[in-house]
Design an enzyme around this catalytic site. Structure first.
Site, PDB file in Angstrom:
ATOM      1  N   HIS A 198       0.814  -1.219   0.000  1.00 55.43           N
ATOM      2  CA  HIS A 198       0.000   0.000   0.000  1.00 55.43           C
ATOM      3  C   HIS A 198       0.845   1.266   0.000  1.00 55.43           C
ATOM      4  O   HIS A 198       1.910   1.320   0.610  1.00 55.43           O
ATOM      5  CB  HIS A 198      -1.056  -0.009   1.100  1.00 55.43           C
ATOM      6  CG  HIS A 198      -0.574   0.175   2.505  1.00 55.43           C
ATOM      7  ND1 HIS A 198      -0.383   1.400   3.070  1.00 55.43           N
ATOM      8  CD2 HIS A 198      -0.287  -0.725   3.472  1.00 55.43           C
ATOM      9  CE1 HIS A 198      -0.008   1.258   4.332  1.00 55.43           C
ATOM     10  NE2 HIS A 198       0.077  -0.032   4.598  1.00 55.43           N
ATOM     11  N   ASP A 224       5.783   1.383   7.120  1.00 55.87           N
ATOM     12  CA  ASP A 224       4.353   1.082   6.893  1.00 55.87           C
ATOM     13  C   ASP A 224       3.764   2.069   5.896  1.00 55.87           C
ATOM     14  O   ASP A 224       3.276   3.119   6.302  1.00 55.87           O
ATOM     15  CB  ASP A 224       3.612   1.159   8.225  1.00 55.87           C
ATOM     16  CG  ASP A 224       2.151   0.813   8.092  1.00 55.87           C
ATOM     17  OD1 ASP A 224       1.734   0.321   7.035  1.00 55.87           O
ATOM     18  OD2 ASP A 224       1.421   1.058   9.073  1.00 55.87           O
ATOM     19  N   GLU A 263      -5.230   1.909   2.239  1.00 53.93           N
ATOM     20  CA  GLU A 263      -5.209   0.719   3.092  1.00 53.93           C
ATOM     21  C   GLU A 263      -5.497   1.127   4.521  1.00 53.93           C
ATOM     22  O   GLU A 263      -6.232   0.457   5.236  1.00 53.93           O
ATOM     23  CB  GLU A 263      -3.839   0.028   3.015  1.00 53.93           C
ATOM     24  CG  GLU A 263      -3.776  -1.324   3.714  1.00 53.93           C
ATOM     25  CD  GLU A 263      -3.389  -1.274   5.188  1.00 53.93           C
ATOM     26  OE1 GLU A 263      -3.415  -2.316   5.838  1.00 53.93           O
ATOM     27  OE2 GLU A 263      -3.067  -0.175   5.710  1.00 53.93           O
ATOM     28  N   GLU A 264      -4.905   2.247   4.935  1.00 53.76           N
ATOM     29  CA  GLU A 264      -5.034   2.686   6.325  1.00 53.76           C
ATOM     30  C   GLU A 264      -6.465   3.097   6.668  1.00 53.76           C
ATOM     31  O   GLU A 264      -6.818   3.185   7.839  1.00 53.76           O
ATOM     32  CB  GLU A 264      -4.071   3.850   6.617  1.00 53.76           C
ATOM     33  CG  GLU A 264      -2.588   3.507   6.417  1.00 53.76           C
ATOM     34  CD  GLU A 264      -2.023   2.557   7.465  1.00 53.76           C
ATOM     35  OE1 GLU A 264      -2.784   2.066   8.317  1.00 53.76           O
ATOM     36  OE2 GLU A 264      -0.803   2.298   7.422  1.00 53.76           O
ATOM     37  N   ASP A 311       3.276  -5.855   3.478  1.00 54.53           N
ATOM     38  CA  ASP A 311       2.913  -4.671   4.247  1.00 54.53           C
ATOM     39  C   ASP A 311       3.768  -4.650   5.510  1.00 54.53           C
ATOM     40  O   ASP A 311       3.484  -5.370   6.467  1.00 54.53           O
ATOM     41  CB  ASP A 311       1.416  -4.743   4.598  1.00 54.53           C
ATOM     42  CG  ASP A 311       0.924  -3.454   5.238  1.00 54.53           C
ATOM     43  OD1 ASP A 311       1.738  -2.534   5.426  1.00 54.53           O
ATOM     44  OD2 ASP A 311      -0.278  -3.387   5.551  1.00 54.53           O
ATOM     45  N   HIS A 320       2.893   3.790  13.049  1.00 57.55           N
ATOM     46  CA  HIS A 320       1.870   4.845  12.948  1.00 57.55           C
ATOM     47  C   HIS A 320       2.280   6.138  13.657  1.00 57.55           C
ATOM     48  O   HIS A 320       1.438   6.854  14.177  1.00 57.55           O
ATOM     49  CB  HIS A 320       0.510   4.345  13.464  1.00 57.55           C
ATOM     50  CG  HIS A 320      -0.190   3.484  12.456  1.00 57.55           C
ATOM     51  ND1 HIS A 320      -1.497   3.076  12.578  1.00 57.55           N
ATOM     52  CD2 HIS A 320       0.238   2.973  11.272  1.00 57.55           C
ATOM     53  CE1 HIS A 320      -1.832   2.343  11.525  1.00 57.55           C
ATOM     54  NE2 HIS A 320      -0.802   2.256  10.725  1.00 57.55           N
TER      55      HIS A 320
END
Ligand SMILES: *[C@@H]1O[C@H](CO)[C@@H](O)[C@H](O)[C@H]1NC(C)=O
Ligand SMILES: *[C@@H]1O[C@H](CO)[C@@H](O)[C@H](O)[C@H]1NC(C)=O
Ligand SMILES: *[C@@H]1O[C@H](CO)[C@@H](O)[C@H](O)[C@H]1NC(C)=O
Ligand SMILES: *[C@@H]1O[C@H](CO)[C@@H](O)[C@H](O)[C@H]1NC(C)=O
Ligand SMILES: *[C@@H]1O[C@H](CO)[C@@H](O)[C@H](O)[C@H]1NC(C)=O
Ligand SMILES: *[C@@H]1O[C@H](CO)[C@@H](O)[C@H](O)[C@H]1NC(C)=O
Ligand SMILES: *[C@@H]1O[C@H](CO)[C@@H](O)[C@H](O)[C@H]1NC(C)=O
Ligand SMILES: *[C@@H]1O[C@H](CO)[C@@H](O)[C@H](O)[C@H]1NC(C)=O
Ligand SMILES: *[C@@H]1O[C@H](CO)[C@@H](O)[C@H](O)[C@H]1NC(C)=O
Ligand SMILES: *[C@@H]1O[C@H](CO)[C@@H](O)[C@H](O)[C@H]1NC(C)=O
Ligand SMILES: *[C@@H]1O[C@H](CO)[C@@H](O)[C@H](O)[C@H]1NC(C)=O
Ligand SMILES: *[C@@H]1O[C@H](CO)[C@@H](O)[C@H](O)[C@H]1NC(C)=O
Length: 516
Positions: free
Chosen positions: A276, A288, A320-321, A349, A447
């Site tokens: 992604h 990520d 994706e998130e 991922d 994140h």
């Protein structure tokens, strides 16, 4: 330009296949058209993947993020758009090897949000006892709190006095989004939803609007203790009034998947793989999933030097998130006859986590009792062999559909892939297998703003990118020994309407049913 790129690319293979390359160069010089390429070979394709190129790609993505004030690659941001256009340009520069396209779709997403003021009877509750719900409406009002009957899952739970007031609602039974929408439909100017277990308030989401029941109101999640205090005061006959001033930025965003399929190779027996392109808003998202993006891009670039027997589709998924939106859009818009041509899907991922594990999706269900369609076990075994071959340990990670392979599983397509870990702490056992530090997150920057190039384990990055090359070379060469697609196989069960929101905590992160 194109011609010189082709010659340069071929020159890189010179040490491996000098005869072929000389003949190829000669042909280009003589005829000026593309030459017959050597057949794909796992040894050569793996050797084409270099740490320097991986780092350069990751640095490019970081640069895209940091070029704007947002410093991220959130869907629709300059950093994300630049990522998308760069992928398209890079894939298009490979001398027509790929059919490259952008697939546009729309999604409603929250850019940011903040509680400017939250006071009850003029006083601010303790820090940490309240949080803004994701996708809360903006609002600014001072009004009495009005308790709602039961748990507020039914329009009839909302008394007439809720109109113009702030609804006080218990957590439980139904989604937060339904409660906020029903409060809105009843004319409330805000909603406080209190936890039904002790401790801090729940970090929750209403889910992206719109909802059929009505518009959301400004909605704040509060602790059970706060809720109980207000309820007992109101039951005791007091008037309790609150001020809620919240501001959220929620937009209908246009974004793109980037798709690239080899023009050569058997299009009836394709390999698909993906990663992604988007980050969360908090940071640039280089592990990520810049790592997966660059990993598959480097393999796509290298593959263009070879002739494939089976076609390969690279999918660079957006959003994706926000809940696997890009990959879901792709699969849902794929005709059944086209989906049937995909023999397998591989997902990457997070493949460079700083405190990494070598985790393989548990396609055979042996570790987590959740297996994939026939072929998934073979993919898992393939990657097990790869790690064995490079003298590294490996482990399994749950095959629960919480990354972009989920929609492929739902469509009955055998799937697999690799993962080096998110916010979960490394266990003592994992530290024995992989080194690193037990009791520390596999990716401490998961994140977060610090998920930049400095957050990558370059050894893991290279090992996993070469694993991708190995799989792509192997399956684009032959499907021998791989089960035929069973297109009548039962689809995995999904509750699609609920599979839309990212859970904030959980091993594979990804989407979870909306919490109640
Ligand atoms: C792949 O290429 C390497 C290096 O040229 C060679 O040693 C090997 O035999 C080739 N493998 C196959 C399956 O052709
Ligand atoms: C990103 O691209 C989308 C789709 O073209 C566009 O709507 C959006 O405005 C772009 N974002 C920025 C920051 O340019
Ligand atoms: C290229 O890909 C697009 C999107 O998948 C598809 O619609 C189109 O038919 C393809 N073109 C060729 C020549 O294969
Ligand atoms: C939200 O983002 C916008 C730009 O996208 C910015 O102007 C605004 O200041 C941000 N608000 C907060 C509270 O961060
Ligand atoms: C909210 O309303 C109050 C009272 O009308 C006003 O003073 C304040 O500026 C408003 N806040 C915002 C962000 O508009
Ligand atoms: C909502 O309340 C009405 C009236 O009490 C009742 O008839 C209905 O069954 C309830 N619906 C749900 C989903 O509980
Ligand atoms: C609460 O507010 C209502 C309506 O404004 C008012 O009639 C009532 O007297 C108030 N009760 C108390 C205890 O202040
Ligand atoms: C977002 O915008 C697109 C294009 O204008 C539109 O088709 C779609 O319905 C919009 N979505 C929402 C939820 O408003
Ligand atoms: C990881 O370990 C730390 C320190 O022991 C702990 O505070 C934290 O909650 C753990 N994280 C997770 C996701 O379990
Ligand atoms: C693999 O795990 C074992 C422990 O089970 C450990 O002794 C060995 O060093 C590990 N191998 C590598 C390459 O880390
Ligand atoms: C990358 O993140 C680290 C850790 O947060 C930080 O120290 C460094 O400045 C960041 N790099 C850039 C270029 O901002
Ligand atoms: C295909 O899947 C169906 C449903 O799961 C199953 O009944 C059938 O035996 C499968 N066929 C083959 C050839 O595996």
């Amino acid at each position: 330009m194109k011609c010189s790129i082709a010659v340069g690319a071929l020159a890189a293979t010179a040490s491996a296949a000098p005869g072929l390359v000389e003949r190829a160069d000669k042909k280009i010089r003589q005829y000026g058209y593309p030459i017959t390429k050597p057949t794909v070979n796992a040894t050569l394709l793996k050797a084409d993947i270099t740490r320097d190129n991986l780092v350069a790609g990751a640095q490019q993505l970081e640069d895209f993020a940091y070029a704007s004030e947002e410093r991220n690659r959130f869907i629709g941001s300059p950093g994300h758009n630049d990522t998308v256009y760069w992928l398209k340009d890079t894939l298009e520069s490979l001398d027509g090897y790929y059919n490259v396209s952008l697939q546009e779709f729309f999604t409603v997403a929250q850019i940011n949000g903040t509680i400017n003021v939250f006071t009850v009877d003029g006083a601010a509750p303790p820090e940490g006892s309240y949080l803004l719900f994701d996708y809360s409406a903006s609002g600014n009002a001072t009004a009495p709190l009005v308790p709602v009957s039961n748990v507020g899952c039914n329009a009839s739970d909302y008394p007439a006095t809720v109109s113009g007031s702030i609804a006080l609602i218990s957590r439980g039974t139904c989604e937060f989004g339904l409660k906020s929408a029903l409060a809105g439909a009843a004319g409330a100017v805000g909603a406080l939803i209190y936890n039904n277990v002790a401790g801090p308030p729940l970090q929750g989401t209403l889910g992206a609007p719109p909802r059929p029941e009505g518009d959301y109101v400004a909605s704040i999640s509060i602790s059970q203790a706060l809720g109980a205090g207000y309820l007992s005061a109101i039951t005791g006959g007091a008037n309790v009034s609150a001020t809620i001033d919240v501001l959220t930025d929620i937009r209908n965003i246009s974004t793109y998947n980037v798709l690239a399929t080899t023009n050569s190779g058997d299009q009836e027996n394709k390999l698909a793989l993906g990663a992604h392109t988007d980050s969360v808003a908090a940071g640039p998202g280089i592990n990520d999933d810049g790592s997966g993006t660059v990993g598959i891009l480097e393999v796509a670039k290298a593959l263009s030097k070879y002739k494939v027997n089976n076609a390969v589709t690279f999918g660079f998924w957006a959003a994706e998130e926000e809940g696997l939106l890009g990959s879901t859009y792709y699969v849902e818009n794929l005709a059944a006859s086209e989906a049937a041509k995909i023999r397998a899907y591989l997902n990457f991922d997070m493949i460079a986590s700083p405190n990494f594990v070598n985790a393989i999706y548990d396609g055979d269900g042996s570790a987590f009792n959740l297996s994939g369609p026939a072929g998934s076990a073979e993919i898992e075994a393939f990657f097990e062999d790869y790690f064995t071959g490079v003298g590294q340990n490996f482990t399994a990670t749950a095959f629960d559909g919480r990354s972009d392979y989920g929609p492929f599983l739902d469509a009955g397509i055998p799937s697999g892939g690799l993962f080096t870990g998110a916010e979960e702490n490394k266990t003592a056992e994992e530290a024995l297998l992989f080194g690193g530090t037990a009791g520390v997150a596999l990716d401490q920057c998961y994140h977060q703003a610090c998920d930049n190039v400095t957050n990558l384990d370059l050894g893991a990055f290279e090992t996993h990118a070469k694993a991708i090359a190995d799989a792509v070379a192997t399956y684009s060469f032959s499907w021998e020994g791989f089960p035929a697609r069973n297109t009548t196989a039962t689809k995995r069960s999904v509750v699609r309407s609920k599979r839309t929101i990212e859970r904030r905590h959980g091993r594979n992160k990804r989407v979870q049913p909306l919490e109640k």
